[in-house]
Design a protein around this motif. Structure first.
Motif, mmCIF file in Angstrom:
data_model
loop_
_atom_site.group_PDB
_atom_site.id
_atom_site.type_symbol
_atom_site.label_atom_id
_atom_site.label_comp_id
_atom_site.label_asym_id
_atom_site.label_seq_id
_atom_site.Cartn_x
_atom_site.Cartn_y
_atom_site.Cartn_z
ATOM 1 N N GLN A 79 -45.640 6.177 37.141
ATOM 2 C CA GLN A 79 -45.951 7.278 38.051
ATOM 3 C C GLN A 79 -44.725 7.678 38.870
ATOM 4 O OE1 GLN A 79 -49.263 5.601 40.214
ATOM 5 N NE2 GLN A 79 -50.773 6.422 38.783
ATOM 6 N N ALA A 80 -43.922 6.693 39.256
ATOM 7 C CA ALA A 80 -42.699 7.000 40.007
ATOM 8 C C ALA A 80 -41.744 7.814 39.161
ATOM 9 C CB ALA A 80 -42.032 5.702 40.462
ATOM 10 N N ARG A 81 -41.622 7.474 37.883
ATOM 11 C CA ARG A 81 -40.728 8.229 36.998
ATOM 12 C C ARG A 81 -41.248 9.632 36.767
ATOM 13 N NH1 ARG A 81 -35.909 9.378 36.525
ATOM 14 N NH2 ARG A 81 -35.340 10.248 34.510
ATOM 15 N N ARG A 82 -42.546 9.772 36.586
ATOM 16 C CA ARG A 82 -43.125 11.112 36.400
ATOM 17 C C ARG A 82 -42.924 11.964 37.661
ATOM 18 N NH1 ARG A 82 -42.886 9.765 31.922
ATOM 19 N NH2 ARG A 82 -44.580 9.512 30.397
ATOM 20 N N PHE A 83 -43.005 11.348 38.832
ATOM 21 C CA PHE A 83 -42.764 12.078 40.067
ATOM 22 C C PHE A 83 -41.322 12.590 40.111
ATOM 23 C CE2 PHE A 83 -41.081 12.129 44.401
ATOM 24 C CZ PHE A 83 -41.925 13.047 45.003
ATOM 25 N N ALA A 84 -40.387 11.736 39.754
ATOM 26 C CA ALA A 84 -38.976 12.137 39.755
ATOM 27 C C ALA A 84 -38.742 13.291 38.792
ATOM 28 C CB ALA A 84 -38.092 10.941 39.387
ATOM 29 N N GLN A 85 -39.363 13.244 37.628
ATOM 30 C CA GLN A 85 -39.206 14.324 36.659
ATOM 31 C C GLN A 85 -39.822 15.617 37.178
ATOM 32 O OE1 GLN A 85 -41.095 12.443 33.311
ATOM 33 N NE2 GLN A 85 -39.166 11.623 32.503
ATOM 34 N N ALA A 86 -40.992 15.510 37.821
ATOM 35 C CA ALA A 86 -41.625 16.702 38.393
ATOM 36 C C ALA A 86 -40.786 17.280 39.522
ATOM 37 C CB ALA A 86 -43.029 16.354 38.896
ATOM 38 N N TYR A 87 -40.067 16.425 40.204
ATOM 39 C CA TYR A 87 -39.194 16.861 41.300
ATOM 40 C C TYR A 87 -37.936 17.546 40.760
ATOM 41 C CZ TYR A 87 -37.389 16.604 46.086
ATOM 42 O OH TYR A 87 -36.928 16.909 47.351
ATOM 43 N N GLY A 88 -37.706 17.426 39.452
ATOM 44 C CA GLY A 88 -36.543 18.045 38.838
ATOM 45 C C GLY A 88 -35.346 17.124 38.710
ATOM 46 N N THR A 89 -35.567 15.834 38.930
ATOM 47 C CA THR A 89 -34.467 14.873 38.860
ATOM 48 C C THR A 89 -34.446 14.227 37.482
ATOM 49 O OG1 THR A 89 -34.648 14.396 41.223
ATOM 50 C CG2 THR A 89 -33.500 12.778 39.867
ATOM 51 N N THR A 93 -30.573 6.404 38.242
ATOM 52 C CA THR A 93 -29.721 5.307 38.697
ATOM 53 C C THR A 93 -30.476 4.569 39.792
ATOM 54 O OG1 THR A 93 -28.636 6.576 40.447
ATOM 55 C CG2 THR A 93 -27.661 6.715 38.236
ATOM 56 N N ASP A 94 -29.963 3.432 40.196
ATOM 57 C CA ASP A 94 -30.631 2.673 41.252
ATOM 58 C C ASP A 94 -30.707 3.472 42.546
ATOM 59 O OD1 ASP A 94 -30.862 0.662 39.436
ATOM 60 O OD2 ASP A 94 -29.192 -0.516 40.210
ATOM 61 N N ALA A 95 -29.621 4.141 42.892
ATOM 62 C CA ALA A 95 -29.594 4.929 44.132
ATOM 63 C C ALA A 95 -30.559 6.109 44.053
ATOM 64 C CB ALA A 95 -28.175 5.410 44.412
ATOM 65 N N VAL A 96 -30.594 6.788 42.900
ATOM 66 C CA VAL A 96 -31.502 7.918 42.720
ATOM 67 C C VAL A 96 -32.956 7.449 42.778
ATOM 68 C CG1 VAL A 96 -32.317 9.632 41.050
ATOM 69 C CG2 VAL A 96 -29.873 9.346 41.441
ATOM 70 N N ALA A 102 -38.683 6.989 48.150
ATOM 71 C CA ALA A 102 -38.924 7.386 49.542
ATOM 72 C C ALA A 102 -39.633 8.731 49.605
ATOM 73 C CB ALA A 102 -37.596 7.433 50.293
ATOM 74 N N ARG A 103 -39.199 9.671 48.767
ATOM 75 C CA ARG A 103 -39.823 10.995 48.749
ATOM 76 C C ARG A 103 -41.258 10.929 48.215
ATOM 77 N NH1 ARG A 103 -34.477 14.277 46.523
ATOM 78 N NH2 ARG A 103 -33.515 14.589 48.585
ATOM 79 N N MET A 104 -41.476 10.065 47.253
ATOM 80 C CA MET A 104 -42.823 9.906 46.703
ATOM 81 C C MET A 104 -43.788 9.388 47.773
ATOM 82 S SD MET A 104 -43.952 7.535 43.448
ATOM 83 C CE MET A 104 -45.654 7.467 42.882
ATOM 84 N N GLY A 105 -43.321 8.474 48.603
ATOM 85 C CA GLY A 105 -44.163 7.940 49.666
ATOM 86 C C GLY A 105 -44.634 9.010 50.623
ATOM 87 N N VAL A 106 -43.743 9.952 50.951
ATOM 88 C CA VAL A 106 -44.099 11.047 51.856
ATOM 89 C C VAL A 106 -44.992 12.063 51.160
ATOM 90 C CG1 VAL A 106 -43.179 12.958 53.217
ATOM 91 C CG2 VAL A 106 -42.004 10.761 53.209
ATOM 92 N N ALA A 107 -44.648 12.422 49.906
ATOM 93 C CA ALA A 107 -45.390 13.456 49.187
ATOM 94 C C ALA A 107 -46.855 13.079 49.013
ATOM 95 C CB ALA A 107 -44.738 13.699 47.827
ATOM 96 N N PHE A 108 -47.122 11.808 48.734
ATOM 97 C CA PHE A 108 -48.496 11.364 48.505
ATOM 98 C C PHE A 108 -49.103 10.643 49.703
ATOM 99 C CE2 PHE A 108 -46.861 11.202 43.970
ATOM 100 C CZ PHE A 108 -47.456 12.405 43.618
ATOM 101 N N ASP A 109 -48.341 10.574 50.800
ATOM 102 C CA ASP A 109 -48.825 9.911 52.016
ATOM 103 C C ASP A 109 -49.381 8.526 51.677
ATOM 104 O OD1 ASP A 109 -49.317 9.632 54.712
ATOM 105 O OD2 ASP A 109 -51.299 10.566 54.615
#
Length: 311
Positions: A79-89, A93-96, A102-109
């Motif tokens: 789910q984290a990877r799918r979120f990153a892809q939906a975000y356009g990323t 990498t580890d940093a990405v 962090a963004r996923m935590g906010v987006a889905f509260d």
């Protein structure tokens, strides 16, 4: 004060940490020293959530050390990877990954999870070890049926004896851990009062779903991966299927469901009704498995044992 949202990507040797509100990033060792340095880096800031992915054995020490200190949120890697892809990323990498978490935590509260007790963590480790030994036992028994050389038969028999002894030792250890605490003892007593649930199945359910008794019906079915997933679009109607959730829990519920079909009149009636309606046997068994986990959740929530319905 600003509530900070932290993403942590965990690898074998280090933690990549990203703080969403000010874009600060830092790398720490995946060790006790690194955990202390991470806590110091966060300081006295108010932290809303710390989002991370499970990474096999590498996240365990992090979760144990900081579970009672920081509001941890463990998310599904897919789910984290799918979120990153939906975000356009597209980069990974580890940093990405830390930034996306962090963004996923906010987006889905995402809500922080309650830290697990040491007893439950130990029970889970023992359950995983026991499941591995059961697979070894099955493999050795199958191998013994096809061997015709005396030396191989002798070696297989010796290994099988060792595996069976180790399984028995783990069963004793699991029973002792459950009996050591009043709440786990009561929970297992409630589970074992249900037709089809024995000592091994009750221990597995307690270990694999410690949330039992705190969820509603839909939540417990979804978490177990027993809630049908509907597929339809326009006039097209696809077949529903189950998935996601906790597969080891589904595996642990399969045999109890078969036993319940014989000894639980209500579940037997449900199974027969579904079969009469044309449902495949596997679909009907899954429905019984779902009923089992829902009943277990309701009984634990009410703190009472199973009793047959009055005629």
């Amino acid at each position: 004060m600003t509530d900070h949202n932290i993403g942590v990507d965990i690898s074998k040797s280090h933690l990549d940490v990203f703080r969403l509100e000010d874009g600060a990033a830092q790398r720490f060792d995946n060790s006790t020293t690194g955990f202390r340095a991470l806590t110091k880096w966060l300081g006295n800031a108010s932290v809303a959530r710390v989002v991370f992915e499970p990474t096999g054995a590498y996240h365990k020490a992090f979760e144990v050390a900081l579970g009672g200190v920081l509001p941890l949120v463990k998310v599904n890697p897919l789910q984290a990877r799918r979120f990153a892809q939906a975000y356009g990323t597209r980069a990974k990498t580890d940093a990405v990954d830390a930034r996306m978490l962090a963004r996923m935590g906010v987006a889905f509260d995402l809500e922080p999870q309650a830290p697990q007790s040491k007893n439950i963590r130990v029970l889970r480790d023992l359950h995983v070890a026991r499941a591995g030994l059961i697979k070894d036992q099955t493999r050795l028994r199958n191998r013994a049926q096809t061997q015709d050389m005396s030396v191989l038969k002798r070696q297989t028999k010796a290994r099988l004896t060792l595996v069976e002894r180790q399984i028995a030792e783990l069963d004793v250890e699991i029973s002792a851990l459950i009996a050591a605490q009043e709440n786990t003892t009561r929970t297992c007593d409630i589970l074992r009062s249900m037709p089809g649930i024995g000592a091994v199945s009750a221990a597995a359910m307690l270990t694999l779903m410690p949330e039992l008794g705190t969820l509603d019906r839909k939540q417990v079915a979804s978490l177990a991966g027993l809630a049908p997933i509907t597929r339809q679009s326009g006039q097209w109607q696809g077949k529903s299927f189950i998935g996601s959730g906790r597969k080891p829990l589904r595996d642990a519920l399969y045999m109890p469901a078969l036993v319940a079909l014989r000894w639980n009149p209500d579940l037997k009636e449900k199974y027969n009704r579904l079969r009469a309606a044309g449902k495949p046997a596997k679909v009907a068994i899954v429905a019984v498995m779902r009923n089992l986990i829902e009943i277990a959740n309701a009984l634990i929530k009410a703190n009472r044992k199973w009793t047959p319905k009055a005629a």
